[in-house]
Structures are given as structure tokens and as C-alpha cells.
Scaffold this motif. Structure first.
Motif, PDB file in Angstrom:
ATOM      1  N   HIS A  16       0.825  -1.211   0.000  1.00  0.00           N
ATOM      2  CA  HIS A  16       0.000   0.000   0.000  1.00  0.00           C
ATOM      3  C   HIS A  16       0.856   1.258   0.000  1.00  0.00           C
ATOM      4  N   HIS A  53       4.838   0.248   0.184  1.00  0.00           N
ATOM      5  CA  HIS A  53       5.515  -0.513   1.236  1.00  0.00           C
ATOM      6  C   HIS A  53       4.526  -1.460   1.916  1.00  0.00           C
ATOM      7  N   ASP A  85       0.644   4.969   2.095  1.00  0.00           N
ATOM      8  CA  ASP A  85      -0.072   5.434   3.281  1.00  0.00           C
ATOM      9  C   ASP A  85      -1.054   6.558   2.952  1.00  0.00           C
TER      10      ASP A  85
HETATM   11 FE   LIG Z   1       1.936   1.866   5.846  1.00  0.00          FE
END
Ligand SMILES: [Fe+2]
Lengths: 92, 289
Positions: B106, B179, B108
């Protein structure tokens, strides 16, 4: 019910040719034997998409070539060349 | 006041612009690592309100505060997001032993189309061996426009970086980088502390630019071995990642050029003529006559 289950291999290739280099990969195993997850391997299962065919995988999706939307010609986003393969394997 | 010597240098900054992260191995000393582990175990790390200046967060005797106020860490922060950035949020990640799976890939927060960027500073208080998981980052993914977990289908990329590290290691990330937290296969808990910081100043030459050459973007012979073997800003920004598609990888160089122009204010800057070629729209009729 048969014991055959679908195993799915997703390969991300360097360009739209099936024999181009594998740059990303995901595996989902319907037999439940292989628990694949994010970040579980640093080495691709095959060097090219064609190598997967040679190993007995059947390709079930070719990515379409879609021209960039106007004003988005330089925008980068998802992986462009997502090829999906399947195999049927015995779950027993 | 941050010492110039503690700021990032130009090549580090170029690496951040290209890859979207920088790592600093074993930067934090063992005594602070131990104190932070105790704070985590005691549940003592309280978050300030979002938007609080960082200087008002984690007052003494906070060990997290002690870590964030280390001169080298203040230097890293100031180089990327400027002096006294805003605290956005913190996360104390604890991954349980013997997990069944990893976190999905994903970016953030949500899709974020700014040139301005936030950083996420990740801190690893104890050694992280490969089997323990650790954070996985996809170098060079920070400019791809995706929304959070929409990329969870991607399990592995050629050239992905597994944060296998020693205690006290710091990882700073561009907010957009792809990440995930890798699967913890050990029988020990894994800890990671993360803080997101927002700039309060225009991100313009905030690092130590003493080594920024005036001719940094000068045109050179391109597609030559001689040009590519010089490890300068253009080479760093022009190096594609193993997972980039052939053609889209070239667009990532354009993304980096635009970011470098934004960070330096140098609108002529180019990497190996990629953008200059596109900006050439001659209107000279006399020469044609
Ligand atoms: Fe994350």
C-alpha cells in the motif's frame, strides 16, 4: 466434486510482449498448499511470461493496451503489463 | 539550530528523489534503543494532536524525543521537510509472532498529488533479521498515483528492499512510497515506531547545498557509457529500478526531474535531455526562410 483447484499466477512484465522480463509477481494457490503473501520472495518464479507457458501455466488474461487519457500522458500509476495465468492442481 | 554538517548532502538528496527513501543503519545508540523499547512496552508513548509543531512533542524525559532530537536526525528531518515540521501522527507497530501473512502492499494515507511531500520516519529499536519481516519498500514507487491499498494485489517486485537491519536503524520515506510490513515468522514480537511529519516551509534547497554544482543539469552526450559512469545527480536520477516497465520507467525519470526542479528552483535542470527535448517548440520562422 473434483479435487482440482485453480492456482493463479500473476506476472508483471517489462512491456506488452509475453516473452518480456518478469518484474513483479503474485501467486494465489487454491489447493491451499502454498501460502503466498506480500514480500515472500525476492526472485521471480520465471524469467519471462513465456517461461511460465513452458512450465505448463495457461494464460487467461492479456493486459489491454489503452492509450493514455489526455493530460495524463506522463502520469505513472499501476503496473501496465499484468498477465494472469492459471493451472489446475489436485488439492488432495 | 541544526549544524550544516548534520544536513543531508546533494547526492543523498538526489537518492531520496530517485528512490523515495534513505536508510541510516545503526544511527541511534543502544541506550536510547533500550529506553524506547521500555517506553513501547509500558505503553508510554503518547501522541500530540495532529498539526502540533514537532518541537512541542515528546518533551523530556521521553526517549522517543531524545531520539528525534539527535543532531543527525534533526539534520535529516530539516533537509527534507524543513525546520520544526508539524507532527501528523505516530504509530507504534507491533507485529505478533508467527503471523499467517504479511500486510498488503500500500501507500499510506490517500492518493496525494502534491509536489510538496511529507516524510515518514521509521525507527527500528531492535535487530530485524529477514525471518522477522521488517518493512518492505519498493524503491522509486513514490510518484505513482495510486490510492492506498489498491495495490495490495502486488506481492513482490524485482529490486524490492527488505528492511533487514540492526537496532537503531532509521528509514525515512517519501509519503507516497509503496511498502508493507512483512510477515513475522519468528516467535518474538517485532516493534517499529513511525512518525509522519508535514513541512511548514517551501521545500526549497533545505539540505546542505554547498556541494550542489552550478552546472548540475548541464546537457551532456547522452546514451554513452562515459556519461553514465559518472555518479552525479543526473546519473542518480536517471537510473531506473529493476521493476520499472521499460517505457514507464522513462516517465519516472521525468517525475524525478520535475521534483528536482521543484526542490532547487532550477527550471532549466534536466537529466540527459529528457525534458528539454519535450520543451522544444520552436517558433523561429526566420531560420526556416
Ligand atoms: Fe503503511
Amino acid at each position: 466434486m473434483s479435487n482440482l483447484r485453480q492456482k493463479v499466477l500473476v506476472l508483471y512484465l517489462a512491456n506488452s510482449a509475453l516473452d518480456s522480463k518478469v518484474t513483479g509477481w503474485s501467486i494465489y494457490d487454491g489447493t491451499g498448499k502454498e501460502p503466498h503473501t506480500t514480500g515472500d520472495s525476492d526472485t521471480p518464479p520465471y524469467k519471462t511470461g513465456l517461461d511460465a507457458l513452458k512450465a505448463g501455466w495457461r494464460v487467461i488474461q492479456f493486459p489491454q493496451l489503452i492509450p493514455p487519457y489526455p493530460n495524463m500522458e506522463y502520469t505513472t500509476s499501476f503496473q501496465m503489463y499484468e498477465f494472469i495465468f492459471e493451472k489446475l492442481e489436485d488439492a488432495a | 539550530m541544526v549544524n550544516k554538517a548534520d544536513l543531508l548532502n546533494t547526492k543523498q538528496m538526489a537518492t531520496f528523489v530517485a528512490k523515495g527513501f534513505l536508510r541510516f543503519d545503526e544511527l541511534v545508540p543502544p541506550e536510547i534503543n533500550t529506553a524506547i523499547m521500555a517506553e513501547i512496552d509500558g505503553g508510554d508513548i503518547t501522541a500530540a494532536a495532529a498539526g502540533t509543531p514537532l518541537s512541542q512533542c515528546y518533551p523530556p524525559p521521553s526517549a522517543i524525543g531524545q531520539m528525534l532530537r539527535m543532531p543527525q536526525i534533526e539534520g535529516i528531518i530539516q533537509s527534507l521537510v524543513g525546520p520544526d515540521p508539524l507532527f501528523d501522527h505516530q504509530a507504534v507497530h507491533v507485529r505478533q509472532p508467527n503471523e499467517d501473512s504479511a500486510q498488503g502492499m500500500h501507500g499510506d494515507s490517500i492518493i496525494d498529488t502534491r509536489m510538496h511531500f511529507d516524510i515518514q520516519l521509521m525507527y527500528f529499536p531492535h535487530d530485524v533479521p529477514l525471518e522477522m519481516g521488517g518493512t518492505l519498500v519498493v524503491p522509486g514507487s513514490q510518484y505513482r498515483r495510486i490510492n492506498e491499498m489498491d495495490i495490495a494485489r502486488y506481492q513482490n517486485f524485482l529490486g524490492q528492499v527488505n528492511m533487514v537491519c540492526k537496532a537503531g536503524t532509521i528509514l525515512v520515506l517519501h509519503h507516497g512510497i509503496w511498502h508493507c510490513g512483512r510477515q513475522n515468522k519468528t516467535n518474538q514480537k517485532r516493534y517499529m515506531f513511525k512518525v509522519r511529519l508535514n513541512p511548514r516551509v517551501r521545500q526549497l534547497r533545505l539540505w546542505n547545498t554547498d556541494d550542489l554544482p552550478a552546472n548540475v543539469g548541464a546537457h551532456k552526450a547522452i546514451f554513452t557509457r562515459d556519461t553514465n559512469k559518472v555518479e552525479d545527480v543526473q546519473t542518480i536520477l536517471g537510473r531506473t529500478e529493476p521493476w520499472f516497465e521499460n517505457a514507464t520507467g522513462r516517465l519516472e525519470i521525468i517525475n524525478r526531474i520535475k521534483m528536482w526542479r521543484f526542490l532547487t528552483g532550477d527550471e532549466q535542470f534536466d537529466v540527459h535531455y529528457w525534458l528539454t527535448r519535450l520543451e522544444n517548440m520552436p517558433e523561429n520562422r526566420e531560420l526556416a526562410a
